[in-house]
Design an enzyme around this catalytic site. Sequence first.
Site, PDB file in Angstrom:
ATOM      1  N   CYS A 134      -2.063   6.298  -2.790  1.00  0.00           N
ATOM      2  CA  CYS A 134      -2.229   5.985  -1.374  1.00  0.00           C
ATOM      3  C   CYS A 134      -0.984   6.364  -0.579  1.00  0.00           C
ATOM      4  O   CYS A 134       0.010   6.833  -1.118  1.00  0.00           O
ATOM      5  CB  CYS A 134      -2.510   4.488  -1.207  1.00  0.00           C
ATOM      6  SG  CYS A 134      -3.839   3.897  -2.272  1.00  0.00           S
ATOM      7  N   ARG A 176      -6.000   4.940   1.829  1.00  0.00           N
ATOM      8  CA  ARG A 176      -6.383   4.728   0.436  1.00  0.00           C
ATOM      9  C   ARG A 176      -7.083   5.925  -0.197  1.00  0.00           C
ATOM     10  O   ARG A 176      -8.012   6.487   0.376  1.00  0.00           O
ATOM     11  CB  ARG A 176      -7.303   3.517   0.314  1.00  0.00           C
ATOM     12  CG  ARG A 176      -7.628   3.175  -1.145  1.00  0.00           C
ATOM     13  CD  ARG A 176      -8.655   2.080  -1.279  1.00  0.00           C
ATOM     14  NE  ARG A 176      -8.812   1.672  -2.669  1.00  0.00           N
ATOM     15  CZ  ARG A 176      -9.836   0.978  -3.138  1.00  0.00           C
ATOM     16  NH1 ARG A 176     -10.791   0.581  -2.317  1.00  0.00           N
ATOM     17  NH2 ARG A 176      -9.906   0.664  -4.414  1.00  0.00           N
ATOM     18  N   LEU A 177      -6.615   6.284  -1.393  1.00  0.00           N
ATOM     19  CA  LEU A 177      -7.346   7.149  -2.301  1.00  0.00           C
ATOM     20  C   LEU A 177      -7.894   6.235  -3.388  1.00  0.00           C
ATOM     21  O   LEU A 177      -7.142   5.703  -4.198  1.00  0.00           O
ATOM     22  CB  LEU A 177      -6.436   8.225  -2.905  1.00  0.00           C
ATOM     23  CG  LEU A 177      -7.083   9.198  -3.895  1.00  0.00           C
ATOM     24  CD1 LEU A 177      -8.156  10.028  -3.210  1.00  0.00           C
ATOM     25  CD2 LEU A 177      -6.032  10.102  -4.527  1.00  0.00           C
ATOM     26  N   SER A 178      -9.182   6.008  -3.407  1.00  0.00           N
ATOM     27  CA  SER A 178      -9.783   4.995  -4.276  1.00  0.00           C
ATOM     28  C   SER A 178      -9.811   5.466  -5.728  1.00  0.00           C
ATOM     29  O   SER A 178     -10.392   6.518  -6.030  1.00  0.00           O
ATOM     30  CB  SER A 178     -11.205   4.680  -3.814  1.00  0.00           C
ATOM     31  OG  SER A 178     -11.206   4.245  -2.474  1.00  0.00           O
ATOM     32  N   ILE A 179      -9.195   4.669  -6.616  1.00  0.00           N
ATOM     33  CA  ILE A 179      -9.125   5.012  -8.041  1.00  0.00           C
ATOM     34  C   ILE A 179      -9.674   3.873  -8.898  1.00  0.00           C
ATOM     35  O   ILE A 179     -10.469   4.089  -9.807  1.00  0.00           O
ATOM     36  CB  ILE A 179      -7.670   5.314  -8.465  1.00  0.00           C
ATOM     37  CG1 ILE A 179      -7.072   6.439  -7.608  1.00  0.00           C
ATOM     38  CG2 ILE A 179      -7.601   5.661  -9.946  1.00  0.00           C
ATOM     39  CD1 ILE A 179      -7.715   7.782  -7.786  1.00  0.00           C
ATOM     40  N   ILE A 180      -9.229   2.642  -8.643  1.00  0.00           N
ATOM     41  CA  ILE A 180      -9.636   1.469  -9.415  1.00  0.00           C
ATOM     42  C   ILE A 180     -10.243   0.440  -8.460  1.00  0.00           C
ATOM     43  O   ILE A 180      -9.726   0.232  -7.356  1.00  0.00           O
ATOM     44  CB  ILE A 180      -8.437   0.869 -10.172  1.00  0.00           C
ATOM     45  CG1 ILE A 180      -7.959   1.839 -11.268  1.00  0.00           C
ATOM     46  CG2 ILE A 180      -8.783  -0.479 -10.793  1.00  0.00           C
ATOM     47  CD1 ILE A 180      -6.708   1.393 -11.977  1.00  0.00           C
ATOM     48  N   ASN A 229       1.265   1.745  -3.148  1.00  0.00           N
ATOM     49  CA  ASN A 229       0.955   3.111  -3.561  1.00  0.00           C
ATOM     50  C   ASN A 229       1.284   3.245  -5.042  1.00  0.00           C
ATOM     51  O   ASN A 229       2.432   3.027  -5.438  1.00  0.00           O
ATOM     52  CB  ASN A 229       1.784   4.106  -2.738  1.00  0.00           C
ATOM     53  CG  ASN A 229       1.704   5.523  -3.277  1.00  0.00           C
ATOM     54  OD1 ASN A 229       0.702   5.923  -3.872  1.00  0.00           O
ATOM     55  ND2 ASN A 229       2.765   6.285  -3.076  1.00  0.00           N
ATOM     56  N   GLY A 230       0.290   3.583  -5.873  1.00  0.00           N
ATOM     57  CA  GLY A 230       0.570   3.783  -7.287  1.00  0.00           C
ATOM     58  C   GLY A 230      -0.482   3.176  -8.187  1.00  0.00           C
ATOM     59  O   GLY A 230      -1.606   2.886  -7.768  1.00  0.00           O
ATOM     60  N   GLY A 235       2.364  16.686 -17.985  1.00  0.00           N
ATOM     61  CA  GLY A 235       3.402  16.495 -19.000  1.00  0.00           C
ATOM     62  C   GLY A 235       4.814  16.375 -18.474  1.00  0.00           C
ATOM     63  O   GLY A 235       5.767  16.482 -19.251  1.00  0.00           O
TER      64      GLY A 235
END
Length: 618
Positions: free
Chosen positions: A2, A50-54, A75-76, A361
């Site tokens: 976010c 918001r970028l919805s992830i969970i 954010n995170g 990585g």
Amino acid sequence: MCGINGIFNFDREDAVAESLIHAMRKQILHRGPDDFGTHFDGSVGLGFNRLSIIDLSGGHQPMSNEDGTVWIVFNGEIYNFMGLRDELISKGHQFRTRSDTETIVHAWEEFGERCVDRLRGMFAFTIWDRRRRVLFGARDRMGIKPFYYYRNAKRFAFASELKALLEVPDIPRTIDPAALAEFLRHRYVIAPRTILKDVFKLPPGHSILVSETGVEVKRYWEIPVAAPRRVSERDAIEEFRALLEETLRMHLISDVPLGAFLSGGLDSSAVVGLMHKLGVGDIKTFSIGYDTPESELGYAKIVADHFHTDHHELLLTPTGFRDDLPRIVWSMDEPVGDEASLPLYCLAKFARQKVTVALSGEGSDEILGGYPIYRTMLAIERLQRVPGAGLAGDLLATLAGDGKLRKYAEMLGQPLEERYWGVSRVFPPEKLARLFPAGRTAGEIDSAPKAFQGREHLDLLARMTALDMQTWLPDDLLVKADRMSMAASIELRVPFLDHKVVEFAAALPLDLKIRGNNGKYLLKKSMEGLLPNSIIYRSKKGFPVPTRSWFREDLAGFARETLLANDGAAAEFFDRKVIEDVLASHQTQDQSQPIYALLVFDQWYRMFVKSARPALAA
């Protein structure tokens, strides 16, 4: 993943303007296109994208506790949030969602400022506690997520990106000469400094407490400095494999499609291999390459075929570089002269068509001694012990040209603190001094050596990696990773930088990191049987970009016209003759890094300083 922003006015009667919070928030919509929110409490205002992830339906922010006295913008990702949530419930806390955000709110209520000690993940957040009338912010231990701030006598302002802060009217857009010199020396600016005077980055592993009486920054974690532990190779391999699998399992938590960036190098291949081992089906992998020898698409294809992934490839051209450079510089937010930003940006846009989360990585080289420069410095240290090495180095330096041989010859006889300035160097001091016109000082250069302080008792590799983990990693590599992925609204996760993995690696003896000509020795041994040996033991390439040939051929005219333009940054800050010399000498000696760094600063200056607001040119 976010974008956060906010303002704390020191005068509680001075209400925050809602329009200002929204203006800041709109500058970073790319960080969170799915939802937004604000919270206002008189002299405090919070903004969120918001970028919805969970918890797609229940994670709306700003989020509060039960009675609305504590609010957070975050954010995170907190990877251990489920276990921490259970602990907090056992202590009487009541949850309304299953999001990791709410876990931080209750951890603040339970543990106060020490709540950060309980968090395992990548994060930048700010909590407004109405009862205590304090604003508490924190950044994760390795600096994966960004946190910019500004303060004057009237207010404290913070944001995920610099461009959001610049919506605040009283923030000056004045270049810090010392920061500019540092950028040209290293291609990035080391925290807490930024390229602008009076605007700062909260350093990794630090928290910040803001009240009506002032601002206090504290360190809550630092890279371990203990002497190496005694451990057998077999035990170390077993422990490392178990830790990596545990970490990868945590990083796979997601309510949206997930994949991996695959370069074909050891690090990204290890991530894909562990995903496969942990049972992830139909792994989506994404690779980028060129029609030049620098391309690593062939190696990526070997790994993709080995694990039967759903593999996608993208080819990059010089035209794409020229056309995308303004967007990359705008998205990068602060000038960072890292050419690998281009392929990462294009790769993130490409992957976003299929996934919202990608694993990568980053960080393995820093924690496990993977860069060839580390082995070079250790070899120089061995040569130092030969009688007369310093005199021989002086003689060799006078006979050598301007290439690497001369540089390394001049290092003979120098202590590590003088000869090692990190894995990334652009303009050497003597050329940097000539770059600035007569009478114009570059300011104090280099805060990098400060990272050596307090580590004199450690072995050379530990001192070098500590410096790079405090400078190059958070201020170049992770800036690039965060901004280029968020520009495409994709969340990038970096499991090698889980702080448990970092702490484990810090305690390893030297010969488990570098043995002979093998860097990352322990990782290589741990991947035997999982990855093909042709991937484990191939030569390291990094994330190469063919700018050397591009600036000699396809992009030579573009570079010259841009850098020598009368209305550009070069005309205002630098000696034109020195820039002409850099462009001319590139035909015989690689000057692609200095050229790219100058191009980045020119584009950034036009967008962020000369423009009325941070704006991407049409």
